[in-house]
Design an enzyme around this catalytic site. Structure first.
Site, PDB file in Angstrom:
ATOM      1  CD  GLU A  88      -2.907   0.847   2.483  1.00 24.68           C
ATOM      2  OE1 GLU A  88      -3.386  -0.291   2.645  1.00 24.68           O
ATOM      3  OE2 GLU A  88      -3.161   1.807   3.224  1.00 24.68           O
ATOM      4  CD  GLU A  92      -4.265   6.796   5.644  1.00 25.35           C
ATOM      5  OE1 GLU A  92      -5.341   6.254   5.956  1.00 25.35           O
ATOM      6  OE2 GLU A  92      -3.176   6.521   6.189  1.00 25.35           O
TER       7      GLU A  92
END
Length: 213
Positions: A88, A92
């Site tokens: 990943e 964010e």
């Protein structure tokens, strides 16, 4: 695998899949825009319809306005959301403070590589471009054309190498770390709308994978 010279050529995303709450996510291919709404239904998560192995991924994003404490809004790559051994690469936004963004990356389910970056603006005030440049030996996180972080593969250490989807979502993360990460959820300004436009994915690095998605 595609010629490395082709890794960073991009084209507009054409198709997406919506993993949950499809009524809270709208996609307009003609304008290359996606909207996620967070309200009493919860939020939603969309992803590209195919995985990619390396390349450049970008979107103009205007994050939700108002008191977004508790929420997480994002754009990221993942080999498969919910898989405990995922690779990943993340941007964010943490709803308690819209003047920062967190970057991170995971290899086979292990992250703990978080960094916080001051944006120099409120991410809800207008559109800004967020770009992930993923190479076999490096990752760059780019905001409005400026590299804010670069990670390089080191000998003997794991590095993202699984084909990954492009994902984005808005969700209530206030239960994590007793609300220390994104703040407590307040919800006084719901509905919260996150806008994505000019979403770009690699031209030549799409990968056919088994149908586990």
């Amino acid at each position: 695998m595609a010629d490395p010279a082709l890794h960073h050529q991009t084209l507009p995303i054409k198709e997406i899949a919506i993993d949950y709450t499809p009524e809270a996510c709208t996609h307009c291919p003609d304008s290359n825009s996606i909207t996620i709404t967070f309200d009493d239904r919860g939020g939603a998560r969309w992803r590209s319809s195919t995985r990619f192995l390396y390349g450049t991924f970008s979107s103009l994003i205007q994050c939700p306005k108002g008191n977004t404490s508790g929420l997480n809004f994002n754009i990221y790559l993942s080999s498969l959301e919910g898989d405990k051994s995922q690779d990943e690469i993340d941007f964010e936004f943490l709803g308690k403070d819209k003047t920062i963004v967190q970057t991170n990356y995971y290899t086979t389910g292990t992250g703990n590589r978080e960094q916080i970056h001051d944006l120099g603006f409120d991410c809800s005030d207008g559109f800004h471009e967020y770009t992930i440049k993923w190479n076999p030996d490096s990752i760059e996180w780019v905001i409005d054309g400026k590299v804010v972080r670069r990670a390089e593969r080191k000998e003997g250490e794991a590095f993202p190498e699984k084909p990954m989807f492009l994902y984005a979502s808005v969700w209530d993360a206030s239960y994590i770390a007793e609300a220390r990460w994104t703040g407590p959820y307040i919800g006084c300004d719901a509905p919260y709308v996150c806008l994505y436009k000019d979403i770009q994915v690699p031209v030549a690095t799409a990968v056919e994978c088994p149908s586990d998605s």
